[in-house]
Design a protein around this motif. Structure first.
Motif, PDB file in Angstrom:
ATOM      1  N   SER A 396      61.398 -53.041 -14.920  1.00  0.00           N
ATOM      2  CA  SER A 396      61.780 -52.929 -16.326  1.00  0.00           C
ATOM      3  C   SER A 396      63.152 -52.261 -16.400  1.00  0.00           C
ATOM      4  N   VAL A 397      63.897 -52.576 -17.453  1.00  0.00           N
ATOM      5  CA  VAL A 397      65.234 -52.016 -17.605  1.00  0.00           C
ATOM      6  C   VAL A 397      65.175 -50.499 -17.703  1.00  0.00           C
ATOM      7  N   LYS A 398      64.216 -49.962 -18.451  1.00  0.00           N
ATOM      8  CA  LYS A 398      64.124 -48.512 -18.619  1.00  0.00           C
ATOM      9  C   LYS A 398      63.839 -47.820 -17.291  1.00  0.00           C
ATOM     10  N   ALA A 399      62.937 -48.401 -16.491  1.00  0.00           N
ATOM     11  CA  ALA A 399      62.636 -47.815 -15.185  1.00  0.00           C
ATOM     12  C   ALA A 399      63.866 -47.835 -14.289  1.00  0.00           C
ATOM     13  N   SER A 400      64.620 -48.930 -14.343  1.00  0.00           N
ATOM     14  CA  SER A 400      65.838 -49.040 -13.542  1.00  0.00           C
ATOM     15  C   SER A 400      66.870 -47.996 -13.962  1.00  0.00           C
ATOM     16  N   MET A 401      67.015 -47.798 -15.269  1.00  0.00           N
ATOM     17  CA  MET A 401      67.992 -46.832 -15.775  1.00  0.00           C
ATOM     18  C   MET A 401      67.616 -45.405 -15.368  1.00  0.00           C
ATOM     19  N   PHE A 402      66.329 -45.087 -15.427  1.00  0.00           N
ATOM     20  CA  PHE A 402      65.887 -43.763 -14.965  1.00  0.00           C
ATOM     21  C   PHE A 402      66.176 -43.597 -13.469  1.00  0.00           C
ATOM     22  N   GLY A 403      65.942 -44.667 -12.713  1.00  0.00           N
ATOM     23  CA  GLY A 403      66.210 -44.615 -11.281  1.00  0.00           C
ATOM     24  C   GLY A 403      67.677 -44.372 -10.983  1.00  0.00           C
ATOM     25  N   MET A 404      68.559 -45.046 -11.733  1.00  0.00           N
ATOM     26  CA  MET A 404      69.990 -44.859 -11.511  1.00  0.00           C
ATOM     27  C   MET A 404      70.474 -43.485 -11.969  1.00  0.00           C
ATOM     28  N   THR A 405      69.827 -42.927 -12.982  1.00  0.00           N
ATOM     29  CA  THR A 405      70.140 -41.554 -13.390  1.00  0.00           C
ATOM     30  C   THR A 405      69.802 -40.582 -12.269  1.00  0.00           C
ATOM     31  N   ALA A 406      68.664 -40.809 -11.614  1.00  0.00           N
ATOM     32  CA  ALA A 406      68.272 -39.961 -10.482  1.00  0.00           C
ATOM     33  C   ALA A 406      69.274 -40.069  -9.340  1.00  0.00           C
ATOM     34  N   VAL A 407      69.784 -41.279  -9.100  1.00  0.00           N
ATOM     35  CA  VAL A 407      70.793 -41.482  -8.054  1.00  0.00           C
ATOM     36  C   VAL A 407      72.054 -40.673  -8.359  1.00  0.00           C
ATOM     37  N   LEU A 408      72.501 -40.704  -9.603  1.00  0.00           N
ATOM     38  CA  LEU A 408      73.700 -39.957  -9.995  1.00  0.00           C
ATOM     39  C   LEU A 408      73.487 -38.449  -9.898  1.00  0.00           C
ATOM     40  N   LEU A 409      72.295 -37.983 -10.255  1.00  0.00           N
ATOM     41  CA  LEU A 409      71.986 -36.560 -10.117  1.00  0.00           C
ATOM     42  C   LEU A 409      72.023 -36.141  -8.649  1.00  0.00           C
ATOM     43  N   PHE A 410      71.481 -36.984  -7.776  1.00  0.00           N
ATOM     44  CA  PHE A 410      71.528 -36.702  -6.340  1.00  0.00           C
ATOM     45  C   PHE A 410      72.972 -36.660  -5.853  1.00  0.00           C
ATOM     46  N   GLY A 411      73.812 -37.577  -6.350  1.00  0.00           N
ATOM     47  CA  GLY A 411      75.228 -37.574  -5.997  1.00  0.00           C
ATOM     48  C   GLY A 411      75.919 -36.288  -6.412  1.00  0.00           C
ATOM     49  N   THR A 412      75.534 -35.756  -7.566  1.00  0.00           N
ATOM     50  CA  THR A 412      76.099 -34.482  -8.023  1.00  0.00           C
ATOM     51  C   THR A 412      75.759 -33.364  -7.040  1.00  0.00           C
ATOM     52  N   LEU A 413      74.500 -33.284  -6.638  1.00  0.00           N
ATOM     53  CA  LEU A 413      74.060 -32.237  -5.721  1.00  0.00           C
ATOM     54  C   LEU A 413      74.732 -32.362  -4.359  1.00  0.00           C
ATOM     55  N   VAL A 414      74.829 -33.569  -3.850  1.00  0.00           N
ATOM     56  CA  VAL A 414      75.494 -33.805  -2.561  1.00  0.00           C
ATOM     57  C   VAL A 414      76.947 -33.354  -2.624  1.00  0.00           C
TER      58      VAL A 414
END
Length: 451
Positions: A396-414
């Protein structure tokens, strides 16, 4: 009276630097064009070939899969046989494979051709930015490398415009895909005569050839004695990308890159679908607005590259992207104006920050393994983005968007933990881990700051 002798990293910007930058634009423009045009063509290919979501995902991610293998294998190869040969050959493949797309009648053949296009573009990502970084003066290295992203955005934007105006013509998707052969052929012809990297020649013990190229293309008063001394002082092999002093750069480069491009490729490959799910009806109008801000953001990124430290730019952009995409995802779809404003902000920052993906990798690794290192981090980023692009139609689009938000948050921490500072340093100094042990951070680097 003879002009004062200067090192290659301190050479003034000249016509050759501009020319080599313009020639390197080819892979970035073609990559952006390839991604943009397949997103337009898929809407026509799907019904004609009766494609399900699996094949749509495979074709959408096909060039990215090729980019994985091309950047990994051809980057490694160029550290052994030289930059120039691969720099030229890549666009023979791009031109021929792009033209052959016109004649395909099944998804398997199209998938193979787009794998080949991605293979060549992946090799060019590894070799092109490496070759440009090895010629560019340190004062202009950041802006020259980041300018490559502007042309990626131009290619992507132009593809959507071409795709829109070709939609109503007979065999529209065939003409869309085959049109990539035109810029490919132009780049191929213009690249004939490109010189070899003097830094690579020095590492191969061909010092006289390196001196001749530097005098001819960079300046008569430019000397490379310090570069020769550095080459003799420390040597690296491919395995050293995963050894003690270099592996943190390999890890950071890979994670930074993959966290940047997964949301970019997944969102903008399936942008019409995402916009529909967010409640927008005039997809082409919104798409056009976002494409304008993709281009504006890429251009603005040139300024950010000069004004912000590499580390600061990376951390700030990841943090802002995370917040923007989170609110785009959770807001009710009837808040069209607010969602559009957030999407514009997200698009602008994403495009500006993508300039770093052309700068950081080339500055992270020593000359011996620079193309290999760039190839490895590019390969990791492309396999990540290929997986993201493949999975998006299946979720679903919403699930994908949440997943990509998590990816960006991980990028911030890295980035907070490991991002090194490489701006304004001579290339051998910026890329030598002995100058910047482990994660390359000290007390001064630990805080993002203006240069």
């Amino acid at each position: 009276m003879n002009a004062a002798r200067i090192q290659i990293d301190d050479a003034p910007l000249n016509k050759f630097h501009v020319r080599i930058t313009a020639l390197t634009f080819g892979s970035n423009f073609s990559d952006g064009y390839a991604l943009g045009i397949i997103s337009m063509a898929l809407s026509l290919i799907g019904p004609q070939m009766h494609l399900g979501p699996v094949w749509q995902g495979l074709l959408g991610s096909s060039a990215l899969i090729g980019l994985f293998f091309g950047s990994l294998l051809l980057g490694w190869l160029s550290d052994h046989i030289g930059r120039q040969k691969i720099y030229l050959t890549n666009f023979v493949i791009v031109t021929v494979a792009s033209a052959l797309q016109y004649f395909v009648n099944d998804p398997v053949t199209l998938f193979i051709l787009r794998i080949l296009i991605g293979l060549a573009l992946g090799g060019d990502y590894a070799v092109g930015s490496t070759l440009l970084a090895e010629f560019a003066p340190k004062r202009y290295r950041g802006v020259l490398l980041s300018a490559l992203n502007v042309l990626w955005t131009v290619g992507y934007t132009l593809a959507t415009i071409v795709g829109y105006y070709l939609q109503g013509t007979p065999d529209a998707w065939r003409w869309m895909l085959a049109s990539g052969a035109i810029p490919g052929l132009i780049v191929l012809l213009l690249r004939i005569g490109t010189p070899e990297s003097p830094r690579w020649l020095i590492r191969m013990g061909r010092e006289q050839e390196a001196r001749s190229i530097v005098k001819k293309y960079v300046g008569q008063n430019v000397e490379i004695d310090a570069m020769i001394a550095e080459a003799k002082r420390q040597a690296f092999a491919f395995r050293d990308l995963f050894a003690k002093n270099v592996r943190m750069r390999t890890v950071f480069g890979s994670l930074f890159y993959v966290c940047n491009v997964i949301p970019y490729f997944a969102i903008y490959t399936f942008l019409p679908t995402i916009l529909s799910n967010l409640g927008f009806e005039d997809n082409f109008g919104i798409d056009t607005i976002l494409n304008i801000f993709l281009l504006v953001g890429a251009i603005a990124g040139l300024w950010f590259t000069e004004r912000l430290s590499r580390r600061g730019f990376t951390i700030y952009s990841f943090a802002c992207l995370t917040v923007a995409l989170f609110f785009i995802t959770i807001l009710p779809t009837h808040l069209h104006t607010l969602i559009l404003i957030l999407f514009i902000i997200f698009t602008f920052i994403m495009s500006a920050a993508s300039n770093l993906t052309l700068i950081y990798p080339a500055e992270l690794f020593p000359t011996d393994v620079r193309a290999s290192g760039v190839g490895v981090v590019t390969a990791v980023s492309r396999v990540g983005s290929a997986i993201g692009t493949f999975l998006l139609p299946l979720m679903s689009v919403k699930a994908s968007m949440f997943g990509m938000t998590a990816v960006l948050l991980f990028g911030t921490l890295v980035s907070v933990l490991w991002a090194p500072e490489t701006a304004r340093l001579a290339l051998d100094e910026a890329s030598n881990p002995l100058h910047h042990p482990a994660a390359s951070l000290d007390a001064e680097d630990a805080t993002p700051e203006l240069q």
